[in-house]
Enzyme design. Structure first.
Site, PDB file in Angstrom:
ATOM      1  N   CYS A 115       0.814  -1.225   0.000  1.00 19.54           N
ATOM      2  CA  CYS A 115       0.000   0.000   0.000  1.00 19.54           C
ATOM      3  C   CYS A 115       0.848   1.276   0.000  1.00 19.54           C
ATOM      4  CB  CYS A 115      -0.949   0.019   1.192  1.00 19.54           C
ATOM      5  SG  CYS A 115      -2.060  -1.381   1.211  1.00 19.54           S
ATOM      6  N   HIS A 252      -3.375   7.282   2.247  1.00 21.08           N
ATOM      7  CA  HIS A 252      -3.787   5.973   1.743  1.00 21.08           C
ATOM      8  C   HIS A 252      -5.189   5.698   2.278  1.00 21.08           C
ATOM      9  CE1 HIS A 252      -4.131   1.817   0.905  1.00 21.08           C
ATOM     10  NE2 HIS A 252      -3.840   1.400   2.128  1.00 21.08           N
ATOM     11  N   ASN A 282     -10.187  -0.096  -0.079  1.00 24.20           N
ATOM     12  CA  ASN A 282      -8.723  -0.046  -0.064  1.00 24.20           C
ATOM     13  C   ASN A 282      -8.184  -0.600  -1.393  1.00 24.20           C
ATOM     14  OD1 ASN A 282      -5.990  -0.418   0.382  1.00 24.20           O
ATOM     15  ND2 ASN A 282      -6.252  -1.227   2.458  1.00 24.20           N
TER      16      ASN A 282
HETATM   17  O1  UT7 Z   1      -3.876  -1.094   3.613  1.00 23.93           O
HETATM   18  C1  UT7 Z   1      -2.988  -1.610   4.546  1.00 23.93           C
HETATM   19  C2  UT7 Z   1      -3.327  -1.196   5.874  1.00 23.93           C
HETATM   20  N1  UT7 Z   1      -4.557  -1.823   6.299  1.00 23.93           N
HETATM   21  C3  UT7 Z   1      -5.251  -1.233   7.205  1.00 23.93           C
HETATM   22  O2  UT7 Z   1      -4.885  -0.159   7.599  1.00 23.93           O
HETATM   23  C4  UT7 Z   1      -6.428  -1.935   7.823  1.00 23.93           C
HETATM   24  C5  UT7 Z   1      -6.412  -1.715   9.292  1.00 23.93           C
HETATM   25  N2  UT7 Z   1      -7.475  -2.345  10.026  1.00 23.93           N
HETATM   26  C6  UT7 Z   1      -8.785  -1.999   9.947  1.00 23.93           C
HETATM   27  O3  UT7 Z   1      -9.155  -1.218   9.114  1.00 23.93           O
HETATM   28  C7  UT7 Z   1      -9.740  -2.580  10.957  1.00 23.93           C
HETATM   29  O4  UT7 Z   1      -9.010  -3.201  11.995  1.00 23.93           O
HETATM   30  C8  UT7 Z   1     -10.748  -3.581  10.357  1.00 23.93           C
HETATM   31  C9  UT7 Z   1     -11.776  -2.839   9.531  1.00 23.93           C
HETATM   32  C10 UT7 Z   1     -10.031  -4.614   9.515  1.00 23.93           C
HETATM   33  C11 UT7 Z   1     -11.506  -4.310  11.481  1.00 23.93           C
HETATM   34  O5  UT7 Z   1     -12.133  -3.382  12.338  1.00 23.93           O
HETATM   35  P1  UT7 Z   1     -11.957  -3.505  13.924  1.00 23.93           P
HETATM   36  O6  UT7 Z   1     -12.803  -2.466  14.532  1.00 23.93           O
HETATM   37  O7  UT7 Z   1     -10.484  -3.460  14.218  1.00 23.93           O
HETATM   38  O8  UT7 Z   1     -12.588  -4.908  14.231  1.00 23.93           O
HETATM   39  P2  UT7 Z   1     -11.925  -6.229  14.860  1.00 23.93           P
HETATM   40  O9  UT7 Z   1     -10.943  -6.830  13.923  1.00 23.93           O
HETATM   41  O10 UT7 Z   1     -11.435  -5.903  16.241  1.00 23.93           O
HETATM   42  O11 UT7 Z   1     -13.179  -7.177  14.980  1.00 23.93           O
HETATM   43  C12 UT7 Z   1     -14.306  -6.840  15.793  1.00 23.93           C
HETATM   44  C13 UT7 Z   1     -15.394  -7.867  15.560  1.00 23.93           C
HETATM   45  C14 UT7 Z   1     -14.894  -9.300  15.639  1.00 23.93           C
HETATM   46  O12 UT7 Z   1     -15.914 -10.079  16.258  1.00 23.93           O
HETATM   47  P3  UT7 Z   1     -15.811 -10.473  17.810  1.00 23.93           P
HETATM   48  O13 UT7 Z   1     -14.542 -11.250  17.951  1.00 23.93           O
HETATM   49  O14 UT7 Z   1     -15.772  -9.170  18.541  1.00 23.93           O
HETATM   50  O15 UT7 Z   1     -17.051 -11.265  18.027  1.00 23.93           O
HETATM   51  C15 UT7 Z   1     -14.791  -9.723  14.195  1.00 23.93           C
HETATM   52  O16 UT7 Z   1     -14.920 -11.121  14.005  1.00 23.93           O
HETATM   53  O17 UT7 Z   1     -15.931  -7.707  14.226  1.00 23.93           O
HETATM   54  C16 UT7 Z   1     -15.951  -8.984  13.579  1.00 23.93           C
HETATM   55  N3  UT7 Z   1     -15.811  -8.772  12.148  1.00 23.93           N
HETATM   56  C17 UT7 Z   1     -16.859  -8.587  11.337  1.00 23.93           C
HETATM   57  N4  UT7 Z   1     -18.189  -8.547  11.571  1.00 23.93           N
HETATM   58  C18 UT7 Z   1     -18.994  -8.313  10.509  1.00 23.93           C
HETATM   59  C19 UT7 Z   1     -14.672  -8.725  11.420  1.00 23.93           C
HETATM   60  N5  UT7 Z   1     -14.981  -8.504  10.127  1.00 23.93           N
HETATM   61  C20 UT7 Z   1     -16.315  -8.414  10.050  1.00 23.93           C
HETATM   62  C21 UT7 Z   1     -17.227  -8.200   8.982  1.00 23.93           C
HETATM   63  N6  UT7 Z   1     -18.539  -8.141   9.272  1.00 23.93           N
HETATM   64  N7  UT7 Z   1     -16.812  -7.999   7.721  1.00 23.93           N
END
Ligand code: UT7
Length: 325
Positions: A115, A252, A282
């Site tokens: 990225c 980004h 992204n």
């Molecule tokens: O381009 C390179 C750089 N990349 C980035 O900068 C991405 C950085 N990360 C992010 O943007 C975020 O961390 C995400 C969007 C990927 C995830 O958001 P988050 O607020 O950090 O969520 P999380 O990973 O802590 O997950 C929270 C909950 C989990 O469920 P439990 O364990 O709390 O029950 C996940 O399983 O959300 C769940 N979850 C989803 N639920 C519905 C993860 N993906 C999804 C989904 N739909 N698509």
């Protein structure tokens, strides 16, 4: 020899026609429009047609950048494509773009910094121009991220999309004008210790397959906010300006919450931050030039403005580029 300066002479972008909405995705994996919007700010993403390769997207964006600059392909003496989704392991996607555009002179190569690839490539182009080794460089970020997604993994497949953005950089002699359009500074970093947080689980040497993108999203999130903020303050120090002096920030486009987190950390008004993540998700190396192009076309970024671009990607790699547009 006096160093030449590189200025952005033209910009172009290309998004494939096919739009994949959050609602459609919610029929493919256990997710919802509400979750995706709330956690990422993404409303939709564009997906390349089966017949479209990364080089096709790149060529479209590059031709638009050449048209914007009023330059023909025969004037281009370097093509750099930042991509993590090349058409083939080799030859480089850049050589395919060079051929498709009808450019017949100079050199072309790909840059792999995921990225951050466009930020790395701008710096490379600036250095070639500064040394007088290139005069007109096409810098392209192009991706077909849809080809390396695991469409059963809701934690990654909702985040990414396909697209391409391009800039033409041309060399000029420096003048006494402090507002002369130019690349002012670049700051590049990497730290390979974090490779397990964002990577592809395949490759020619390891598995002889292409593999799928894997990410520990919430850990990447924390690093992204901190490292991006650090690169922004460092680059401003390099050229002795305050963050308030910057007219526009072109980050980004990974997650709206990262954009807002960085803005909060550095007390930047969110109105100065260009955000296009809602429309295309992204797109890795393509996202910075696509966002820049959007804001230049709609009249927000104007000639003479001070613009700071920044990114973080797999590796980790991260960095920033400051330009007087
Ligand atoms: O381009 C390179 C750089 N990349 C980035 O900068 C991405 C950085 N990360 C992010 O943007 C975020 O961390 C995400 C969007 C990927 C995830 O958001 P988050 O607020 O950090 O969520 P999380 O990973 O802590 O997950 C929270 C909950 C989990 O469920 P439990 O364990 O709390 O029950 C996940 O399983 O959300 C769940 N979850 C989803 N639920 C519905 C993860 N993906 C999804 C989904 N739909 N698509």
């Amino acid at each position: 020899m006096t160093e030449r300066i590189a200025r952005i002479a033209g910009i172009g972008a290309y998004l494939p026609d096919r739009i994949l909405t959050n609602t459609e995705l919610s029929k493919m994996v256990d997710t919802s429009d509400d979750w995706i919007r709330e956690r990422t700010g993404i409303h939709q993403r564009h997906i390349a047609a089966d017949t479209q390769l990364t080089s096709d997207l790149a060529t479209q964006a590059a031709q638009r950048a050449l048209d914007d600059a009023g330059i023909s392909a025969s004037d281009v003496d370097m093509v750099i494509v930042a991509t993590t989704t090349p058409d083939n392991t080799f030859p480089s996607t850049a050589t395919k773009v060079q051929a498709a555009l009808g450019a017949r002179t100079g050199a072309s190569f790909d840059v792999q910094a995921v990225c951050s690839g466009f930020i790395y490539s701008l710096s490379i182009a600036d250095n070639f121009i500064a040394r007088g080794q290139a005069q007109t460089v096409l810098v392209i970020g192009a991706e077909t991220m849809s080809r390396i997604l695991d469409w059963t993994d809701r934690t990654t497949c909702v985040l990414f999309g396909d697209g391409a953005g391009a800039m033409v950089l041309t060399g000029e002699d420096p003048t006494d004008d402090p507002k002369q359009a130019r690349v002012l500074a670049s700051y590049l970093r990497s730290d390979g210790r974090f490779k397990e947080l964002l990577y592809v689980d395949g490759g020619p040497s390891s598995t002889q397959t292409v593999g799928h993108l894997r990410m520990a999203g919430n850990q990447v999130f924390r690093h992204a906010v901190n490292n991006i903020a650090e690169s922004m303050t460092t680059i401003c120090k390099q050229v002795d300006i305050q963050i308030e002096d910057v007219d526009w920030f072109v980050p980004h486009q990974a997650n709206q919450r990262i954009l807002e987190g960085v803005a909060r950390k550095l007390s930047i008004p969110t109105g100065k931050v260009i955000s296009t993540v809602a429309d295309h998700g992204n797109t890795s190396a393509a996202s910075v030039p696509m966002a820049f192009e959007r804001a230049a076309i709609d009249g927000r970024i104007k000639r003479g403005d001070l613009v700071l671009m920044e990114a973080l990607g797999g590796g980790f790699t991260w960095g920033a580029t400051l330009v007087r547009y």
